[in-house]
Design a protein around this motif. Structure first.
Motif, PDB file in Angstrom:
ATOM      1  N   GLN B 483       1.015  12.289  50.577  1.00 21.95           N
ATOM      2  CA  GLN B 483       2.171  13.107  50.490  1.00 21.95           C
ATOM      3  C   GLN B 483       1.789  13.897  50.029  1.00 21.95           C
ATOM      4  N   ASP B 485       3.331  17.191  48.011  1.00 25.25           N
ATOM      5  CA  ASP B 485       4.451  17.659  46.933  1.00 25.25           C
ATOM      6  C   ASP B 485       5.896  18.872  46.789  1.00 25.25           C
ATOM      7  N   LYS B 487       7.156  20.481  44.469  1.00 28.86           N
ATOM      8  CA  LYS B 487       7.060  20.879  43.740  1.00 28.86           C
ATOM      9  C   LYS B 487       5.965  22.234  43.991  1.00 28.86           C
ATOM     10  N   THR B 488       4.961  21.873  44.605  1.00 31.14           N
ATOM     11  CA  THR B 488       3.899  22.549  45.522  1.00 31.14           C
ATOM     12  C   THR B 488       4.344  23.558  46.695  1.00 31.14           C
TER      13      THR B 488
END
Lengths: 211, 680
Positions: B483, B485, B487-488
């Motif tokens: 998955q 991310d 946020k990254t």
């Protein structure tokens, strides 16, 4: 014949006096707050006055040096360069030096004015330089004559005139306020110096008519 | 800059313009493009053009040619520029960047990008060559590829533009029907380029200089940089991979371009794709059985693709000449990501090459590839659709690989036919173009961490790609752990499009590189000095996302060859700064071991010294000495001549006066002098 060294000597003395006075002004400016406008203006006025006094002091030193040189010479030329020419060359050099940074910027495509200054900046600078060259020449004659004959009021008059001319430049950009008094003072100094050098109204008439 | 910068007389005359970007000259095998100024700059009276009618003054009516035009950004189009190119009354141009972006779109790039250097030619799919079937960039005005003989600058700062307009209002407006009066406000632009004609000419001149001159004067430089590549299972970067081992290549480009030098925000054309690629690499590394996978995966980031595929053509060349650990025969399939941020209705299009699919075995592999991708998108908010079979590939690095071998591959984009990107290769390809929106009032740190919708959308694409790659590599387990991310993704988007100098980037780079993180908007131009900031950051971000932290001291990390079992042929070790202690200026540095490598991205044409090559990219950038701009007032010719004549008159008069006074000195000065007074 006067040694050619004295010619460059005179210009050198003037340059040294300018260097010293600008050094003092530079130190004063760096040591003070650059954002305080009245203080900066005051420092500039002080700098100019100090520079004038220093230049006159160096003129006196030069006179002393010249007296020593002349006493050492046996043969004096009887013919001669009029008392004006050698010193005048030195003053012209000084005038050129003072104009040179202006001339360098005048070479570019732009002219003064984008911040609202007068467009006649270069023209009036040139006229001011010319009048200063003449004034220095005449002051030299007056000053040396005063030193020779111990007439201190002549020396004081020269210093006062110099201060007045330099002070009048603070009227700029109202160029009328600086150019007109300077030219008037120049005319007065010219008449006085001519008189001291051995001229008279009668000689002048003969010169102009004999043409 | 002049030797007496800041001289008070100079400050009375000139106002320098500091926030500008020039248009420079680029050359290829046959042409020169870009702009040129005279060696001592071009000067002209300023005229502000805000609507088309204002042009008439410049082209016909104005009494003081040549003019320097201050052009509104919305008028910076092909029609206006060709009118200006054809006249001698224009000495230069300053373009004020349009805010907001021009709503009708703007692209100075080609309608058919990298035409002639892809796979389609008269020998391979002639019906697809030269964009016969699909015009990829219909908004392209091709302005970047024109040759202008006057300088063109971009004014990036609205305050400077206002200063120029104020000067124009004060001095240059015609009053009372007749022309404006002197003094007039003028501008001077310096951007003299040394190279001329073409790469062949300038490289020949440069090589003559380098060979024979003691102080060589090189006139142009090839565009070059480095490609960044990394493998899922580490390989020996100086050896050769077993020919039986199959590798899946994932590729994106990391550079962009615009009309002006070093202005290349490339949010949609480059950043969206490589950020998704980086997120997919991170996601794939989360799988538990990487070392057991049958096939390897190579994540490749190509530089210089904007200029006729510099990076990918070099990699293919190295693979053919066995200078790269992998060979072309190792490639099992190819997946490329191109411009994926502007998806309509969440659709992601899959493009394939119809010519190579005519071969049965390639067709089977491509089918398998497309099915794997489709299966990986189940459950995600990404709908994968196949582009029409008879449509060619869009401009992509995959085309260079196809030139060498019929490899099965797919290019993923957000557009079915023409680009969705209306600002392709332009200065307007900014975060606003990919709908990155942040709420008001956030601090820089909060903006870094705020997850935008764009980030979520790109993270979904990354997840789909990572899961498909896992399956293609032979993975059989459940892919729910793979998955990406968001946020990254949002941190990467912020760092690569808004501000590089943020806390995350600062923590992942080496201490001696922290100077590359600037506060200004990041630009992704390939340039001639390497590696550029973008390449470094992609390298370090990839290392951070796919590498591991190892417990080595600083000396060991910086000298890994002395450490036993460090396997330095397979890994790169970097001692990075680390993050700040809270409420402190101290950092916690650590050692990162990753399988990220750089490979040179210089066109093979320069290796082979074939500067007129039509097979490889031959783009070079001219050299120059100074680039600057300034405004000032110009005086009329009459005033200048009067000043000169007055001066000459005074000179002549004074010479005459001196001569006569000297000649008649005995008449003027009659009193004889005492000896003591001396002749001074």
């Amino acid at each position: 014949p006067i040694p050619a060294q004295t010619l460059s000597c005179r210009a050198f003395f003037w340059l040294v006096s300018l260097l010293l006075s600008s050094l003092i002004w530079f130190i004063a400016v760096k040591a003070s707050d650059p954002h305080d406008e009245p203080l900066q203006k005051g420092l500039l006025i002080f700098g100019v006055m100090f520079s004038v006094l220093l230049q006159e002091a160096f003129r006196f030193l030069y006179y002393k040096l010249l007296r020593k040189a002349i006493e050492g010479l046996v043969a004096l030329s009887e013919d001669g360069c009029s008392p004006i020419s050698i010193q005048q060359m030195a003053y012209v050099m000084s005038g050129a030096f003072s104009m040179i940074n202006l001339l360098a910027d005048a070479l570019g495509p732009g002219t003064v004015g984008i911040h609202g200054d007068s467009q006649l900046y270069f023209l009036t600078s040139a006229f001011m330089t010319m009048v200063l060259i003449f004034l220095h020449t005449f002051w030299g004659i007056l000053f040396f004559h005063g030193c020779e004959h111990r007439r201190w009021w002549e020396i004081t008059a020269v210093v006062v005139m110099h201060l007045a001319v330099s002070g009048s430049t603070f009227c700029n950009p109202l160029y009328v306020g600086s150019l007109v008094p300077s030219y008037l003072l120049m005319a007065a100094a010219a008449v006085w110096a001519y008189h001291l050098s051995g001229g008279s109204a009668q000689n002048l008439r003969r010169f102009l008519l004999c043409k | 800059s002049g030797s007496c910068q800041g001289n008070s007389v100079e400050r009375k005359i000139y106002i320098p313009l500091n926030k500008t970007a020039p248009c420079v000259r680029l050359l290829n095998a046959t042409h020169q493009i870009g702009c040129q100024s005279s060696i001592s700059g071009d000067t002209g009276v300023i005229h502000v053009v805000e609507k088309e009618e204002d042009l008439n003054w410049v082209l016909a009516d104005g009494p003081h040619p040549p003019y320097m035009i201050l052009l509104d950004g919305n008028l910076f189009n092909r029609r206006v520029m060709l009118q200006l190119k054809g006249t001698s009354r224009v000495s230069g141009l300053a373009v004020a960047i349009a805010k907001p972006n021009p709503p009708q779109g703007f692209s100075p790039g080609l309608k058919c990008p990298n035409d002639g250097f892809g796979v389609y030619s008269k020998d391979y799919g002639p019906q697809f060559a030269h964009c016969n079937k699909t015009v990829w960039n219909p908004l392209g005005s091709e302005l970047s590829y024109e040759d202008f003989d006057f300088p063109i600058f971009l004014l990036e700062d609205a305050n400077e533009t206002q200063v120029i307009k104020q000067c124009y209002q004060d001095h240059n407006i015609p009053r009372g029907g007749s022309g404006p009066e002197y003094p007039l406000c003028a501008m001077q632009l310096f951007s003299h380029m040394h190279a001329v004609t073409s790469t062949v000419t300038c490289m020949r001149r440069s090589s003559l200089q380098s060979t024979f001159s003691i102080n060589p004067e090189v006139v142009c430089d090839p565009l070059l940089d480095y490609n960044v590549w990394s493998t899922l299972q580490p390989i020996n970067s100086s050896g050769k991979v077993d020919p039986e081992k199959e590798v899946i290549i994932v590729a994106t480009r990391i550079d962009s371009h615009s009309f002006f030098w070093n202005i290349a925000p490339g949010a949609e054309s480059a950043v969206s794709s490589f950020v998704t690629h980086l997120a997919a690499a991170e996601a794939l590394h989360k799988a538990s059985d990487i070392h057991l996978l049958q096939r390897n995966v190579m994540f490749t980031f190509f530089q210089g693709e904007t200029f006729d595929y510099i990076g990918s053509s070099r990699m293919v060349y190295d693979m053919e000449k066995d200078k790269f650990p992998l060979g072309l025969n190792n490639i099992h399939s190819f997946v490329e990501l191109n411009q994926v941020a502007l998806r309509n209705d969440s659709v992601l299009w899959m493009h394939t090459d119809p010519i190579s699919r005519l071969n049965g075995s390639v067709e089977a592999k491509v089918r398998n590839l497309l099915d794997t991708l489709r299966n990986s998108s189940l459950g995600a908010n990404v709908s994968l659709q196949e582009a029409e079979f008879s449509q060619p590939l869009p401009p992509s690095s995959f085309q260079r690989f196809l030139r060498a071998r019929p490899i099965p591959g797919v290019v993923l984009t957000d557009h079915q036919t023409a680009f969705q990107n209306r600002y392709y290769q332009s200065m307007y390809d900014t975060p606003e173009n990919i709908h990155m929106q942040y709420p008001e009032g956030l601090s820089p740190e909060e903006t870094l961490e705020y997850v935008t919708d764009t980030a979520k959308s790109l993270a979904e694409v990354a997840t789909v790609v990572a899961r498909a790659l896992y399956r293609l590599a032979g993975g059989a387990n459940n892919t729910s752990a793979i998955q990406a991310d968001p946020k990254t993704v949002t941190r990467m988007l912020y760092g690569f499009t808004i501000k590089m100098n943020n806390s995350w980037f600062q923590s992942i780079i080496k201490p001696d590189l922290k100077g590359i993180l600037g506060d200004e908007v990041p630009q992704h131009y390939v340039a001639v000095s390497s590696p550029v900031n973008t390449t470094y950051l992609v390298q370090y971000v990839l290392a951070n996302l796919t590498g591991t932290v190892v417990n080595l001291t600083k000396e060991d990390c910086q000298n890994p060859e002395k450490v036993p079992n460090s396997e330095i042929e397979m890994y790169e070790y970097a001692w990075v700064q680390g993050s700040l202690y809270p409420n402190s200026t101290l950092r916690v540095p650590y050692c990162v071991r990753s399988a990220v490598h750089l490979s040179k991205a210089l066109s093979p044409a320069f290796e082979l010294r074939q500067w007129g090559s039509t097979e490889y990219s031959t783009w070079t950038e001219s050299r120059w000495k100074e680039i600057r701009a300034r405004i000032f007032l110009v005086a009329s010719k009459e005033l200048e001549i009067i000043t000169l004549l007055v001066g000459i008159a005074i000179l002549v008069f004074s010479l005459l006066a001196t001569y006569f006074i000297n000649a008649k000195a005995d008449v003027l000065f009659s009193i004889p002098r005492e000896p003591g007074a001396g002749a001074y």
